[in-house]
Design a protein around this motif. Structure first.
Motif: not given
Length: 293
Positions: A135-139, A144-147, A160-164, A167-168
């Motif tokens: 999973l791609k997370l953007e802020s 960052r990309v995590i399993p 999922i962190n605040p502000g994230e 996206t993919e």
């Protein structure tokens, strides 16, 4: 009624992350099939919503140059089901997509929303676990990309962190090339009901033996899970009814099923043992192996 305090539309990911950075209390809404139900039930009072619906770049489903399958978080389940790339390379995910709700729901519910809802019954989760999805997370501060296996923390809780923003969803070529799979959703009313159990398996076969097996389960614990002991046992084993029976038994050992009004703990464990074997029988044939009788 819907208690909406504020509503914001973003047309790009950078605009959305900037709005989130300014107001961390914004609640992201994608298709709305989960968020609006919670609002209607009074679980989200005075909600301020940030809609991602206008970010068309997040609807894309592509094959990257390195063979990675990239699924935009705003791709609806209808888009997932009809996409030729997914039907050709990872049909197990399209099987999961068509099992989700009715046509009206599939036309608006998104794969990203389904994942971020954190429900163990999410129709996409079992297959994405079996496919080792990333999973791609953007802020505003980066990405960052995590399993996906590290994303689910508990019932309705995700990493999922605040502000994230998710996206993919990405699936690397080594996690699908040479594999075949099958997804089984067990529910009282099939597609129009929440799963009592979801079973997704992928396998690679070689010379009548299992080269690799991955098993993803939904509603067999507080989060989706993988059956690691069963997977390890399967490596190199001859494909036979006895092997499948042992894999089914070992799969149960990974579960954390509980009794609910939908099914008892014991019944869910029975389903895990039986449906894992059924899914593997279909996957083996799809992978080029002989039918197991």
């Amino acid at each position: 009624m819907y208690d909406i305090k504020g509503y914001y539309d973003a047309e790009t990911v950078s605009e959305a992350t900037a709005l989130l950075a300014e107001n961390p209390n914004l609640k992201i809404i994608a298709g709305g099939t989960d968020v609006l139900i919670k609002m209607h039930g009074g679980q989200l009072a005075d909600a301020e919503l940030l809609s991602l619906r206008k970010i068309k770049s997040l609807e894309k489903i592509d094959l990257a140059d390195d063979g990675t399958i990239v699924i935009g978080a705003m791709a609806t389940f209808s888009m997932v089901f009809h996409n030729s790339i997914l039907k050709d390379l990872i049909p197990i995910l399209t099987e999961a997509a068509i099992s989700m709700g009715g046509p009206q729901i599939r036309n608006i519910a998104t794969i990203g929303g389904n994942v971020c809802n954190g429900a163990t019954s999410a129709d996409s989760a079992s297959s994405l676990f079996a496919l080792n999805a990333q999973l791609k997370l953007e802020s505003k501060n980066g990405e960052r990309v995590i399993p996906i296996r590290e994303f689910y923390l508990g019932p309705g809780k995700v990493a999922i962190n605040p502000g994230e923003i998710l996206t993919e969803v990405r699936i690397a070529p080594e996690d699908y090339k040479g594999f075949a799979g099958h997804y089984i959703k067990f529910a009282m009313r099939e597609a129009m009901d929440i799963a009592t159990l979801g079973v997704a398996v992928v396998c690679k076969v070689q010379g009548g033996n299992f080269e690799e097996v991955r098993i993803g389960l939904g509603v067999a614990g507080p989060t989706p899970l993988r059956c690691l002991e069963a997977e390890e046992y399967a490596k190199g084993k001859k494909i036979s009814s006895d092997t499948l029976a042992e894999i089914g038994k070992l799969a149960v050992k990974s579960t954390k099923a509980r009794t609910s009004w939908r099914a008892s703990k014991e019944y869910r464990e029975h389903l895990v043992e039986e449906l894992t074997q059924r899914a593997l029988k279909t996957a083996v044939v799809s992978a080029g192996g002989a039918e197991v009788v």
